[in-house]
Design a protein around this motif. Structure first.
Motif, PDB file in Angstrom:
ATOM      1  N   LEU A   1       0.825  -1.209   0.000  1.00 57.27           N
ATOM      2  CA  LEU A   1       0.000   0.000   0.000  1.00 57.27           C
ATOM      3  C   LEU A   1       0.860   1.261   0.000  1.00 57.27           C
ATOM      4  O   LEU A   1       0.535   2.250  -0.658  1.00 57.27           O
ATOM      5  N   TYR A   2       1.968   1.224   0.733  1.00 57.29           N
ATOM      6  CA  TYR A   2       2.785   2.426   0.890  1.00 57.29           C
ATOM      7  C   TYR A   2       3.395   2.921  -0.426  1.00 57.29           C
ATOM      8  O   TYR A   2       3.533   4.136  -0.623  1.00 57.29           O
ATOM      9  N   GLU A   3       3.759   2.030  -1.306  1.00 62.96           N
ATOM     10  CA  GLU A   3       4.434   2.451  -2.532  1.00 62.96           C
ATOM     11  C   GLU A   3       3.512   2.578  -3.737  1.00 62.96           C
ATOM     12  O   GLU A   3       3.832   3.296  -4.689  1.00 62.96           O
ATOM     13  N   ASN A   4       2.361   1.898  -3.711  1.00 66.18           N
ATOM     14  CA  ASN A   4       1.512   1.889  -4.901  1.00 66.18           C
ATOM     15  C   ASN A   4       0.393   2.928  -4.908  1.00 66.18           C
ATOM     16  O   ASN A   4       0.131   3.542  -5.940  1.00 66.18           O
ATOM     17  N   ILE A   5      -0.254   3.142  -3.781  1.00 63.92           N
ATOM     18  CA  ILE A   5      -1.356   4.105  -3.758  1.00 63.92           C
ATOM     19  C   ILE A   5      -0.901   5.523  -4.122  1.00 63.92           C
ATOM     20  O   ILE A   5      -1.600   6.232  -4.860  1.00 63.92           O
ATOM     21  N   PRO A   6       0.266   5.992  -3.644  1.00 65.15           N
ATOM     22  CA  PRO A   6       0.692   7.357  -3.998  1.00 65.15           C
ATOM     23  C   PRO A   6       0.823   7.585  -5.501  1.00 65.15           C
ATOM     24  O   PRO A   6       0.740   8.730  -5.955  1.00 65.15           O
ATOM     25  N   ARG A   7       1.026   6.542  -6.266  1.00 64.39           N
ATOM     26  CA  ARG A   7       1.148   6.695  -7.718  1.00 64.39           C
ATOM     27  C   ARG A   7      -0.161   7.139  -8.358  1.00 64.39           C
ATOM     28  O   ARG A   7      -0.173   7.601  -9.500  1.00 64.39           O
ATOM     29  N   SER A   8      -1.270   6.996  -7.628  1.00 61.20           N
ATOM     30  CA  SER A   8      -2.568   7.390  -8.169  1.00 61.20           C
ATOM     31  C   SER A   8      -3.015   8.737  -7.639  1.00 61.20           C
ATOM     32  O   SER A   8      -4.179   9.122  -7.800  1.00 61.20           O
ATOM     33  N   LEU A   9      -2.086   9.476  -7.006  1.00 63.15           N
ATOM     34  CA  LEU A   9      -2.417  10.774  -6.424  1.00 63.15           C
ATOM     35  C   LEU A   9      -1.470  11.861  -6.930  1.00 63.15           C
ATOM     36  O   LEU A   9      -0.285  11.602  -7.150  1.00 63.15           O
ATOM     37  N   PRO A  10      -1.966  13.084  -7.090  1.00 59.00           N
ATOM     38  CA  PRO A  10      -1.081  14.187  -7.471  1.00 59.00           C
ATOM     39  C   PRO A  10      -0.268  14.661  -6.272  1.00 59.00           C
ATOM     40  O   PRO A  10      -0.568  14.306  -5.127  1.00 59.00           O
ATOM     41  N   ALA A  11       0.749  15.449  -6.529  1.00 63.08           N
ATOM     42  CA  ALA A  11       1.591  15.983  -5.458  1.00 63.08           C
ATOM     43  C   ALA A  11       0.745  16.793  -4.475  1.00 63.08           C
ATOM     44  O   ALA A  11      -0.193  17.494  -4.866  1.00 63.08           O
ATOM     45  N   GLY A  12       1.075  16.697  -3.202  1.00 65.99           N
ATOM     46  CA  GLY A  12       0.366  17.466  -2.189  1.00 65.99           C
ATOM     47  C   GLY A  12      -0.814  16.746  -1.567  1.00 65.99           C
ATOM     48  O   GLY A  12      -1.455  17.269  -0.656  1.00 65.99           O
ATOM     49  N   LEU A  13      -1.111  15.538  -2.055  1.00 62.66           N
ATOM     50  CA  LEU A  13      -2.219  14.760  -1.508  1.00 62.66           C
ATOM     51  C   LEU A  13      -1.726  13.398  -1.046  1.00 62.66           C
ATOM     52  O   LEU A  13      -0.779  12.840  -1.595  1.00 62.66           O
ATOM     53  N   SER A  14      -2.377  12.876  -0.022  1.00 60.96           N
ATOM     54  CA  SER A  14      -2.019  11.573   0.528  1.00 60.96           C
ATOM     55  C   SER A  14      -3.279  10.739   0.737  1.00 60.96           C
ATOM     56  O   SER A  14      -4.405  11.242   0.625  1.00 60.96           O
ATOM     57  N   ALA A  15      -3.080   9.484   1.039  1.00 58.16           N
ATOM     58  CA  ALA A  15      -4.199   8.569   1.295  1.00 58.16           C
ATOM     59  C   ALA A  15      -4.243   8.233   2.781  1.00 58.16           C
ATOM     60  O   ALA A  15      -3.246   7.801   3.346  1.00 58.16           O
ATOM     61  N   ARG A  16      -5.383   8.469   3.417  1.00 57.51           N
ATOM     62  CA  ARG A  16      -5.556   8.062   4.809  1.00 57.51           C
ATOM     63  C   ARG A  16      -6.390   6.781   4.806  1.00 57.51           C
ATOM     64  O   ARG A  16      -7.556   6.773   4.402  1.00 57.51           O
ATOM     65  N   ILE A  17      -5.751   5.692   5.244  1.00 58.71           N
ATOM     66  CA  ILE A  17      -6.394   4.383   5.250  1.00 58.71           C
ATOM     67  C   ILE A  17      -6.849   4.043   6.666  1.00 58.71           C
ATOM     68  O   ILE A  17      -6.064   4.146   7.619  1.00 58.71           O
TER      69      ILE A  17
ATOM     70  N   VAL B   1      -8.905  10.667   0.571  1.00 61.14           N
ATOM     71  CA  VAL B   1      -7.775  11.475   0.117  1.00 61.14           C
ATOM     72  C   VAL B   1      -7.686  12.709   1.014  1.00 61.14           C
ATOM     73  O   VAL B   1      -8.686  13.384   1.247  1.00 61.14           O
ATOM     74  N   VAL B   2      -6.494  12.984   1.525  1.00 58.53           N
ATOM     75  CA  VAL B   2      -6.297  14.126   2.422  1.00 58.53           C
ATOM     76  C   VAL B   2      -5.106  14.953   1.945  1.00 58.53           C
ATOM     77  O   VAL B   2      -4.282  14.490   1.158  1.00 58.53           O
ATOM     78  N   ALA B   3      -5.030  16.165   2.437  1.00 58.11           N
ATOM     79  CA  ALA B   3      -3.902  17.022   2.092  1.00 58.11           C
ATOM     80  C   ALA B   3      -2.663  16.553   2.846  1.00 58.11           C
ATOM     81  O   ALA B   3      -2.741  16.082   3.973  1.00 58.11           O
ATOM     82  N   GLY B   4      -1.499  16.664   2.195  1.00 63.38           N
ATOM     83  CA  GLY B   4      -0.252  16.282   2.856  1.00 63.38           C
ATOM     84  C   GLY B   4       0.669  15.527   1.936  1.00 63.38           C
ATOM     85  O   GLY B   4       0.261  15.098   0.838  1.00 63.38           O
ATOM     86  N   ASP B   5       1.886  15.373   2.360  1.00 62.52           N
ATOM     87  CA  ASP B   5       2.905  14.689   1.548  1.00 62.52           C
ATOM     88  C   ASP B   5       3.371  13.369   2.176  1.00 62.52           C
ATOM     89  O   ASP B   5       4.414  12.853   1.821  1.00 62.52           O
ATOM     90  N   GLU B   6       2.579  12.820   3.091  1.00 61.62           N
ATOM     91  CA  GLU B   6       2.971  11.569   3.761  1.00 61.62           C
ATOM     92  C   GLU B   6       2.915  10.379   2.821  1.00 61.62           C
ATOM     93  O   GLU B   6       3.559   9.361   3.057  1.00 61.62           O
ATOM     94  N   GLY B   7       2.106  10.454   1.772  1.00 61.97           N
ATOM     95  CA  GLY B   7       1.936   9.338   0.851  1.00 61.97           C
ATOM     96  C   GLY B   7       0.783   8.472   1.265  1.00 61.97           C
ATOM     97  O   GLY B   7      -0.311   8.525   0.698  1.00 61.97           O
ATOM     98  N   VAL B   8       0.983   7.674   2.299  1.00 59.00           N
ATOM     99  CA  VAL B   8      -0.085   6.818   2.841  1.00 59.00           C
ATOM    100  C   VAL B   8      -0.018   6.858   4.363  1.00 59.00           C
ATOM    101  O   VAL B   8       1.032   6.674   4.952  1.00 59.00           O
ATOM    102  N   ILE B   9      -1.176   7.103   4.975  1.00 60.00           N
ATOM    103  CA  ILE B   9      -1.286   7.110   6.431  1.00 60.00           C
ATOM    104  C   ILE B   9      -2.247   5.985   6.814  1.00 60.00           C
ATOM    105  O   ILE B   9      -3.408   5.986   6.390  1.00 60.00           O
TER     106      ILE B   9
END
Length: 216
Positions: free
Chosen positions: A128-144, A206-214
């Motif tokens: 999840l950590y490396e693949n989900i960010p590929r579907s998001l633009p810069a500045g957004l992260s995924a909160r799981i 989808v949330v704001a931030g550069d964490e990638g996946v939370i």
């Protein structure tokens, strides 16, 4: 061959892969790969995803085809019997490890034809950590939401027997999520209805931030 028919794909080539502990020195194998063509206007690049969008999970059928070097090490494949029956798996260890990878072509094509899909991520190596960010633009992260994850028993057994930390599990395996789909809040129910037979469920947002996946 059955997988190719299900995915409406032709097997036209191959690739090499490194799998430590599987091949003897100077041996190699060939594996197939998929080549696709899509109209530029129909590309799902993740650029339209925005804060507040919803992440939907399509369950995996198990480990799929990633992380097997670690799997082989933890279960000492080649040194112990894989016929050991696990009640939690309702099968032998070997049967669980050989569960075929789920193919998502048909349900995703159906979804794309009916709903505006903003992002897609196939959860392969890197989890999840490396693949989900590929579907998001810069500045957004995924909160799981950890409580929404439907983790198959094979992963719990693997983590326990191998003493693998949670972060490493989520950074190596799909943990029960074979693919994620990002849609607008108003499209969640239609998407879930279309993907009902796949057991799809809301995984996060989808949330704001550069964490990638939370994952929490």
């Amino acid at each position: 061959a059955a997988g190719c028919r299900e995915a409406q794909a032709a097997l036209i080539g191959g690739e090499t892969a490194e799998m430590p502990g599987f091949y003897r020195e100077d041996e190699y194998d060939l594996a197939g790969f998929a080549l696709g063509i899509v109209d530029k206007g129909r590309l799902v690049k993740g650029e339209e995803a925005e804060e507040g969008d919803v992440i939907i999970a399509l369950p995996s059928s198990g480990i799929h085809a990633n992380g097997f070097s670690l799997v082989r090490k933890v279960f000492a494949v080649g040194e112990r019997s894989l016929d050991i029956y696990y009640a939690d798996l309702a099968s032998s260890l070997g049967e669980a490890l050989l569960t075929p990878t789920k193919i998502y072509v048909a349900p995703i094509l159906s979804l794309l034809a009916q709903v505006k899909v903003k992002g897609l991520a196939h959860i392969t190596g890197g989890g999840l950590y490396e693949n989900i960010p590929r579907s998001l633009p810069a500045g957004l992260s995924a909160r799981i939401a950890l409580k929404r994850l439907q983790v198959p028993p094979i992963f719990s057994i693997l983590a326990a027997e191998g003493g693998i930390p949670q972060r490493d599990m989520f950074n190596t395996f799909n943990m029960g999520v074979g693919m994620t789909v990002i849609v607008s809040p108003q499209d969640v129910e239609p998407a879930l209805d279309i993907l009902r037979e796949e057991g799809a469920h809301v995984l996060g947002e989808v949330v704001a931030g550069d964490e990638g996946v939370i994952i929490a």
